[in-house]
Scaffold this active site. Structure first.
Site, PDB file in Angstrom:
ATOM      1  N   CYS A  59     -15.189  11.435  19.457  1.00  0.00           N
ATOM      2  CA  CYS A  59     -15.031  12.562  20.383  1.00  0.00           C
ATOM      3  C   CYS A  59     -16.067  12.513  21.513  1.00  0.00           C
ATOM      4  O   CYS A  59     -17.168  11.978  21.338  1.00  0.00           O
ATOM      5  CB  CYS A  59     -15.179  13.880  19.621  1.00  0.00           C
ATOM      6  SG  CYS A  59     -13.714  14.371  18.705  1.00  0.00           S
ATOM      7  N   ALA A  65     -22.429   6.220  14.648  1.00  0.00           N
ATOM      8  CA  ALA A  65     -23.238   5.792  13.506  1.00  0.00           C
ATOM      9  C   ALA A  65     -24.531   5.113  13.921  1.00  0.00           C
ATOM     10  O   ALA A  65     -25.561   5.245  13.257  1.00  0.00           O
ATOM     11  CB  ALA A  65     -22.418   4.864  12.615  1.00  0.00           C
ATOM     12  N   ASN A 157      -4.092   0.427  15.239  1.00  0.00           N
ATOM     13  CA  ASN A 157      -3.669   0.852  13.901  1.00  0.00           C
ATOM     14  C   ASN A 157      -3.550   2.370  13.935  1.00  0.00           C
ATOM     15  O   ASN A 157      -4.546   3.064  14.112  1.00  0.00           O
ATOM     16  CB  ASN A 157      -4.689   0.435  12.847  1.00  0.00           C
ATOM     17  CG  ASN A 157      -4.763  -1.069  12.675  1.00  0.00           C
ATOM     18  OD1 ASN A 157      -3.769  -1.766  12.818  1.00  0.00           O
ATOM     19  ND2 ASN A 157      -5.943  -1.569  12.389  1.00  0.00           N
ATOM     20  N   HIS A 170      -6.934   5.970  19.505  1.00  0.00           N
ATOM     21  CA  HIS A 170      -7.759   4.855  19.949  1.00  0.00           C
ATOM     22  C   HIS A 170      -7.148   3.525  19.522  1.00  0.00           C
ATOM     23  O   HIS A 170      -6.222   3.479  18.704  1.00  0.00           O
ATOM     24  CB  HIS A 170      -9.170   4.977  19.361  1.00  0.00           C
ATOM     25  CG  HIS A 170      -9.250   4.716  17.887  1.00  0.00           C
ATOM     26  ND1 HIS A 170      -8.837   5.642  16.949  1.00  0.00           N
ATOM     27  CD2 HIS A 170      -9.692   3.639  17.183  1.00  0.00           C
ATOM     28  CE1 HIS A 170      -9.015   5.155  15.733  1.00  0.00           C
ATOM     29  NE2 HIS A 170      -9.541   3.930  15.842  1.00  0.00           N
ATOM     30  N   HIS A 305       4.139  -6.395  19.735  1.00  0.00           N
ATOM     31  CA  HIS A 305       4.758  -6.203  18.425  1.00  0.00           C
ATOM     32  C   HIS A 305       4.413  -4.808  17.906  1.00  0.00           C
ATOM     33  O   HIS A 305       3.264  -4.375  17.988  1.00  0.00           O
ATOM     34  CB  HIS A 305       4.210  -7.223  17.414  1.00  0.00           C
ATOM     35  CG  HIS A 305       4.521  -8.646  17.736  1.00  0.00           C
ATOM     36  ND1 HIS A 305       5.755  -9.216  17.512  1.00  0.00           N
ATOM     37  CD2 HIS A 305       3.736  -9.641  18.242  1.00  0.00           C
ATOM     38  CE1 HIS A 305       5.721 -10.487  17.855  1.00  0.00           C
ATOM     39  NE2 HIS A 305       4.514 -10.775  18.302  1.00  0.00           N
ATOM     40  N   PHE A 319       6.399  -2.097   1.122  1.00  0.00           N
ATOM     41  CA  PHE A 319       5.252  -2.891   0.712  1.00  0.00           C
ATOM     42  C   PHE A 319       5.579  -4.375   0.862  1.00  0.00           C
ATOM     43  O   PHE A 319       6.684  -4.810   0.530  1.00  0.00           O
ATOM     44  CB  PHE A 319       4.883  -2.597  -0.745  1.00  0.00           C
ATOM     45  CG  PHE A 319       4.226  -1.263  -0.953  1.00  0.00           C
ATOM     46  CD1 PHE A 319       2.857  -1.115  -0.813  1.00  0.00           C
ATOM     47  CD2 PHE A 319       4.976  -0.145  -1.283  1.00  0.00           C
ATOM     48  CE1 PHE A 319       2.246   0.122  -0.998  1.00  0.00           C
ATOM     49  CE2 PHE A 319       4.381   1.094  -1.474  1.00  0.00           C
ATOM     50  CZ  PHE A 319       3.003   1.226  -1.329  1.00  0.00           C
ATOM     51  N   GLU A 324       7.115 -11.242  -1.290  1.00  0.00           N
ATOM     52  CA  GLU A 324       6.711 -11.403   0.113  1.00  0.00           C
ATOM     53  C   GLU A 324       5.399 -12.182   0.236  1.00  0.00           C
ATOM     54  O   GLU A 324       5.234 -12.983   1.168  1.00  0.00           O
ATOM     55  CB  GLU A 324       6.545 -10.039   0.792  1.00  0.00           C
ATOM     56  CG  GLU A 324       7.856  -9.285   1.025  1.00  0.00           C
ATOM     57  CD  GLU A 324       8.282  -8.442  -0.157  1.00  0.00           C
ATOM     58  OE1 GLU A 324       9.275  -7.720  -0.037  1.00  0.00           O
ATOM     59  OE2 GLU A 324       7.624  -8.524  -1.221  1.00  0.00           O
TER      60      GLU A 324
END
Length: 364
Positions: A59, A65, A157, A170, A305, A319, A324
């Site tokens: 923020c 950190a 992500n 972000h 992608h 999953f 896989e």
């Protein structure tokens, strides 16, 4: 008496599809969607996220950190990752003692880019101008880091399901002195395709999908979104420019505007699919940079992608385990079925429908 031979139906009969970009195959078993589900149910994403939290290190004005204090930024904000996977200075491992025990140097830089000062907003809820600012910053970073490093990986992500520990909007940027595995594979396959067929692979693929239309989700004058024929994730998409473009920074002004539009439209559809802030991992792939800037990279086509994990609902995910991991990728619905579902979804975000109270005014 011989049984009649069935006529192949992709939604009823398992088959394998070739991915020319990765030079591998995916098993499609769409009939498995008929089975009852008794698997793990995921916790839905948190909805009541505070707009600003002094304890949230992303923020404006918050302390991170490492002790650094963020400026009171009002647009995008980029800073060096406090816990980087790559650092610019690291000793060389030296000669490998055996061909089965090889190591090479890995140097680079890791950055974090905040899209917006508010924590309770995501890209599909941002204005077109705000999304365009994100795109411009991506291109700027790709140019700056690409002057030194051969690969600049921009990726987002989104959602705890994809390992994102902070809901603030972000992405991350990792620049490295080596080409990662995915980049090496895509470089090889696109180079071979151009040499064999005389056209960039993904440029030709985009035109093929435009003609067939069955896997097209969205399009505008400059961009195309498809569920690729070889998709692995249930609602995976591929974002392609119509023009031959090798890198983000090569996009024209109007192409960046239309990219902002189609990105927001796609992400609204994703959120509307299960009426939840849709988790995914996404990333840009373009021609290598750094020492490769003077090389002929005409075999490359810029693309993004999107890999979302949700399969049946906001709480049921796909999953990639077992078969896989040990054999090859497998999916439970065809690319055509996924594209049709996404294509038929409204583009107005479910949180901004008339029956809902808008979270913020759109300042387009």
């Amino acid at each position: 008496m011989e049984e009649p031979v069935s006529v192949f139906q992709p939604t009823d009969h398992q088959h394998i599809r070739y991915n020319p970009l990765h030079d591998d195959w995916v098993l499609v078993s769409a009939h498995r969607m008929k089975r009852p589900w008794q698997g793990q149910l995921e916790k839905p994403p948190e909805e009541n996220i505070p707009r600003h939290d002094d304890k949230n290190p992303l923020c404006p004005g918050a302390q991170r950190a490492g002790g650094q204090v963020n400026p009171d930024y009002e647009e995008t904000f980029v800073f060096e990752n406090d816990f980087p996977a790559l650092q610019p200075a690291a000793p060389d491992p030296g000669p490998s003692e055996h061909p089965l025990l090889q190591a090479k140097s890995a140097r680079g830089i890791c950055q974090v880019m905040c899209f917006h000062p508010w924590s309770d907003i995501t890209l599909p809820l941002m204005s077109l101008q705000e999304v365009r600012a994100v795109i411009d910053k991506w291109a700027e970073i790709n140019t700056d880091l690409g002057a030194t490093y051969p690969w600049v990986q921009i990726f987002e992500n989104k959602g705890a399901m994809m390992g994102c520990s902070n809901p603030h909007p972000h992405c991350q940027i990792w620049a490295s002195n080596f080409l990662p595995n995915e980049a090496q594979t895509e470089d090889r396959t696109q180079r071979e395709y151009l040499r064999t067929h005389g056209a960039p692979m993904l440029l030709e693929y985009g035109r093929l999908e435009e003609e067939r239309k069955e896997r097209v989700v969205l399009s505008n004058e400059d961009w195309l979104v498809v569920v690729p024929y070889w998709a692995v994730w249930p609602f995976q998409t591929l974002l392609l420019p119509r023009r031959h473009v090798t890198r983000l920074q090569d996009l024209r002004h109007e192409e960046r505007d239309s990219l902002a539009s189609i990105m927001r439209r796609l992400l609204c559809k994703y959120d509307n699919l299960f009426e939840v802030s849709f988790p995914y991992s996404m990333g840009w792939h373009g021609a290598p940079t750094g020492c490769h800037l003077t090389e002929d990279c005409s075999h490359w086509q810029l693309h993004a992608h999107y890999y979302p994990p949700l399969l049946r609902s906001a709480s049921v995910r796909k999953f990639l385990v077992g078969y896989e991991m040990l054999a090859q990728a497998q999916r439970d619905l065809t690319a055509e079925q996924a594209a049709e579902r996404l294509r038929n979804l409204p583009e107005e975000h479910y949180k901004l429908r008339p029956s809902q109270e808008p979270r913020r005014p759109d300042t387009e």
